[in-house]
Scaffold this active site. Structure first.
Site, mmCIF file in Angstrom:
data_model
loop_
_atom_site.group_PDB
_atom_site.id
_atom_site.type_symbol
_atom_site.label_atom_id
_atom_site.label_comp_id
_atom_site.label_asym_id
_atom_site.label_seq_id
_atom_site.Cartn_x
_atom_site.Cartn_y
_atom_site.Cartn_z
ATOM 1 N N SER A 539 -29.033 15.139 10.059
ATOM 2 C CA SER A 539 -27.795 15.458 9.890
ATOM 3 C C SER A 539 -27.511 15.261 8.098
ATOM 4 O O SER A 539 -28.464 15.742 7.472
ATOM 5 C CB SER A 539 -26.877 14.592 10.684
ATOM 6 O OG SER A 539 -25.658 15.247 10.446
ATOM 7 N N ASP A 619 -26.571 24.148 17.496
ATOM 8 C CA ASP A 619 -25.976 23.172 16.563
ATOM 9 C C ASP A 619 -24.907 23.990 15.783
ATOM 10 O O ASP A 619 -25.209 24.734 14.996
ATOM 11 C CB ASP A 619 -26.992 22.581 15.786
ATOM 12 C CG ASP A 619 -26.555 21.468 14.845
ATOM 13 O OD1 ASP A 619 -25.323 21.015 14.708
ATOM 14 O OD2 ASP A 619 -27.176 20.941 14.061
ATOM 15 N N HIS A 651 -26.695 19.417 18.154
ATOM 16 C CA HIS A 651 -26.937 18.464 16.854
ATOM 17 C C HIS A 651 -28.019 17.357 17.238
ATOM 18 O O HIS A 651 -28.540 16.965 16.320
ATOM 19 C CB HIS A 651 -25.483 17.896 16.414
ATOM 20 C CG HIS A 651 -25.728 17.636 15.106
ATOM 21 N ND1 HIS A 651 -26.026 18.493 13.957
ATOM 22 C CD2 HIS A 651 -25.583 16.335 14.397
ATOM 23 C CE1 HIS A 651 -26.074 17.575 12.697
ATOM 24 N NE2 HIS A 651 -25.551 16.239 13.297
#
Length: 692
Positions: A539, A619, A651
């Site tokens: 991330s 995602d 994600h």
């Protein structure tokens, strides 16, 4: 640069010997894949019983199932209530304590089921037209209150059911959007809204309590709605702004539970977040969390108290410079418990309604789900650490002598040796103290040298806490022979709000310097081979890996998971648009200089480090094209690189088989460039037979 080195066992209250007696092999990712997962727990109304859900992964089937368990609170043997062949989750005792409600997919979809604790088989309690997302019993036990997605222009559930059936029959599959937030996390909204419904426990028709073209509750969880103790009101959250993708203005609302009258916005004047509302047991107060700065999702969360008698609010934590996360009322309505991450640990605190200082109740690994026993003698919570998965714990009201109520993975953990966790502190350029975790591999010998992995956390405003993770499990990496270093640089909560604020509009600035100073600390260790250090991140951590790729050649290899490579493209394709608007001071055509300054793709000409890129098709937070773009740039530059992509993950990599393959792929990549133990060749061969 080192300020202090503290052994994990000296600073944490939730201790488990890192080297299990008699264990000879290291803890690795196949062990992680077998670990049972505590997913939810609850306390009976009389405080005598704990009910909880335990998820067991099935790697071969690439799915997880969960079972419900019950045990005496304070000690005694646990008893399994359901088979574990389905997903039975979210247990809730009926107000009289005689039955347990739960969510299950045992007949398809997610519906409410009940189980008589006196004996018998589970009974299906709802057959709603769509999946039930979260539920509660009404205080009198006569109603289920639950969330489900429906078409906002439908007057009833029958209309939604017809529309869903028509959609299934349609030959043309297309989506049309006319407003933002048309998809979220890993799902398309498809013109639907989350509403709160009530339905009689005895059976009957469902009533929509939050009709209209808004998500109510705002995020769909059971922390976002509650019925008043007298059963007359429904408390919930919702965002009244027209364009929700641009707004953090979630408000706390009340509406009559009988379905008559109009809802009332209790926090109308605050244009930032207000949520997680809870009535006090005596009905006098409503506690909730609140932020001050509109559009900033990582502003400090304060604990607020709304007086229902005079409709005024006040802060209980004005002098507490960290986030209030979960909250729970004491049974006497005179104080509240809350969880806050402070210095990378999720501690439990207590504050009196009358005011006064915040009192630390428990400090250990990381706590969640605090529940107070009705007799006020104990609190119950889930807790984990970097070396131990979550279990239910209880604690006397005086905060002394925490006791484990469950030991779900004791046998599994006894089979393998875990590494030793140490705490590191180094100074930043401006005199801050930067905290980090160091995990030494099992069987560590200080006279030898080891390869190392430097990990960058996501968020960016999320701490890397003393908590167990089933995704980026640092003990798992240490088990393959790596010294692992994971820091909390600028932007990490738990070190004061200013420390959090200083990453915004500065994504590759002070935080990058913080990280490089922590990387220097790692390199300074005499048992670390400086030529065999890799870096990984997910991330925001994935963004930082892309930034590192264009700014330093100090690492032997890199792993980028779901990271942003092109800020302009990514931040117009993401869904929660308030995030980039705040973090970069507007849109690319408004604050283009900020986007340009911190854009990793601008430095692609300097990419040289071998890189594994991981991205997932579902995602929507960091769209998977970002990973494709990074991999393409690396390939065009002739940099050794590999792409791993999951079409059925968002994600995070959550399915057990996918997760084990993902972990093994990373270990295989690290071994190629750093050395270390081998990944499981059978796991890699099995996946390759499908993907190649």
């Amino acid at each position: 640069m080192r300020l202090a080195v503290l052994p994990w066992t000296a600073v944490l209250g939730l201790c488990l010997a890192p080297c299990a007696a008699g264990a000879e092999r290291p803890f690795r990712f196949d062990d992680l894949a077998r670990a049972e997962r505590l997913t939810a727990f609850t306390l009976s109304p009389d405080g005598k019983w704990l009910a909880y859900a335990v998820t067991v992964p099935d790697v071969e089937e690439n799915k997880s199932c969960s079972a419900l368990w019950v045990k005496p609170a304070g000690g005694g043997a646990a008893r399994r209530l359901t088979s574990g062949q389905f997903r039975d989750s979210d247990p809730a005792f009926s107000p009289d304590g005689r039955a347990l409600g739960f969510l299950s997919n045992r007949e398809g979809g997610s519906q409410i089921w009940t189980l008589d604790l006196g004996g018998g088989e589970p009974r299906r309690a709802t057959s709603f037209v769509n999946d039930v997302g979260a539920f509660q019993f009404s205080p009198d036990g006569k109603w289920f209150v639950f969330t489900s997605d429906v078409f906002p222009d439908c007057p009833d559930a029958v209309c939604t059911e017809k529309r869903l059936k028509d959609r299934e029959k349609a030959k043309i599959r297309a989506r049309v959007a006319e407003r933002l937030l048309y998809r979220h996390w890993d799902s398309w909204k498809d013109g639907m809204r989350t509403h709160i419904w009530k339905i009689p426990v005895a059976g009957g028709g469902a009533v929509d309590l939050t009709p209209g073209d808004r998500d109510a509750p705002a995020f769909g969880g059971d922390h976002d709605f509650q019925i008043s103790p007298d059963g007359k009101e429904l408390l919930y959250t919702s965002n009244p702004d027209k364009i929700e993708a641009l707004s953090t203005n979630v408000d706390v609302w009340v509406t009559p539970f009988d379905g008559t009258g109009k809802p009332r916005d209790l926090t109308l004047e605050n244009k930032a977040f207000d949520g997680t509302p809870k009535y006090s047991p005596d009905g006098r107060w409503i506690a909730y969390r609140s932020q001050k700065r509109p559009g900033f999702e990582s502003d400090r969360f304060a604990l607020m108290l709304f007086d229902r008698q005079n409709s005024t609010s006040r802060s209980l934590t004005a002098d507490f410079d960290n986030w209030v996360e979960e909250l729970e009322w004491a049974p006497d309505s005179k104080s509240l418990y809350f969880v806050s991450h402070v210095a990378a640990r999720g501690n439990i605190y207590r504050i009196a309604v009358a005011g006064g200082p915040v009192q630390e109740v428990w400090k250990g690994g990381t706590a969640t789900g605090v529940l107070a026993a009705p007799d006020r003698r104990r609190i119950y919570f889930s807790a984990s650490s970097l070396t131990k998965p979550a279990d239910i714990w209880s604690l006397p009201a005086d905060g002394k002598g925490a006791v484990a109520e469950t030991t779900l993975n004791a046998a599994l953990l006894s089979e393998a040796t875990r590494g030793t966790v140490l705490e590191r502190w180094v100074p930043s350029a401006d005199g801050r103290r930067l905290q980090g975790w160091l995990i030494l591999p099992p069987g560590f010998d200080p006279t030898k040298t080891y390869p190392a992995l430097f990990f960058v956390h996501g968020g960016p405003q999320v701490p890397l806490a003393d908590a167990w993770s089933y995704r980026w499990n640092l003990e798992g990496f240490a088990g393959y022979g790596y010294v692992v270093y994971a820091g909390n640089p600028r932007g990490s909560p738990g070190f004061g709000q200013q420390f959090v604020d200083e990453i915004s509009k500065d994504w590759g600035g002070k935080v990058y310097d913080d990280l490089m100073r922590q990387a220097d600390d790692l390199e300074s260790l005499p048992y670390v081979d400086k030529k065999r250090i890799g870096a990984a991140g997910a991330s925001y951590g994935g963004y930082m890996i892309a930034w590192i790729a264009g700014h330093t050649k100090r690492f032997a290899t890199l792993i980028c998971h779901d990271g942003t490579i092109d800020l302009r493209a990514a931040n117009l394709a993401t869904e929660e648009l308030w995030f980039p608007s705040w973090e970069f001071g507007g849109w690319p055509w408004e604050s283009g200089a900020v986007y340009e300054k911190w854009n990793p793709i601008r430095f692609a000409d300097k990419f040289q480090t071998p890189t594994l890129v991981i991205t997932n098709e579902k995602d929507f937070r960091v769209p998977f094209e970002q990973g494709l773009e990074f991999f393409t740039a690396l390939q065009l530059k002739g940099v050794p690189s590999k792409l791993l992509e999951f079409p059925d993950e968002g994600h995070w990599v959550l399915k057990p088989g996918n997760a084990l393959f993902w972990h093994n792929m990373m270990v295989d990549w690290l071994r190629k460039y750093l050395g270390g133990a081998e990944a499981d060749p059978k796991m890699l061969e099995k996946a390759y037979s499908v993907t190649r």
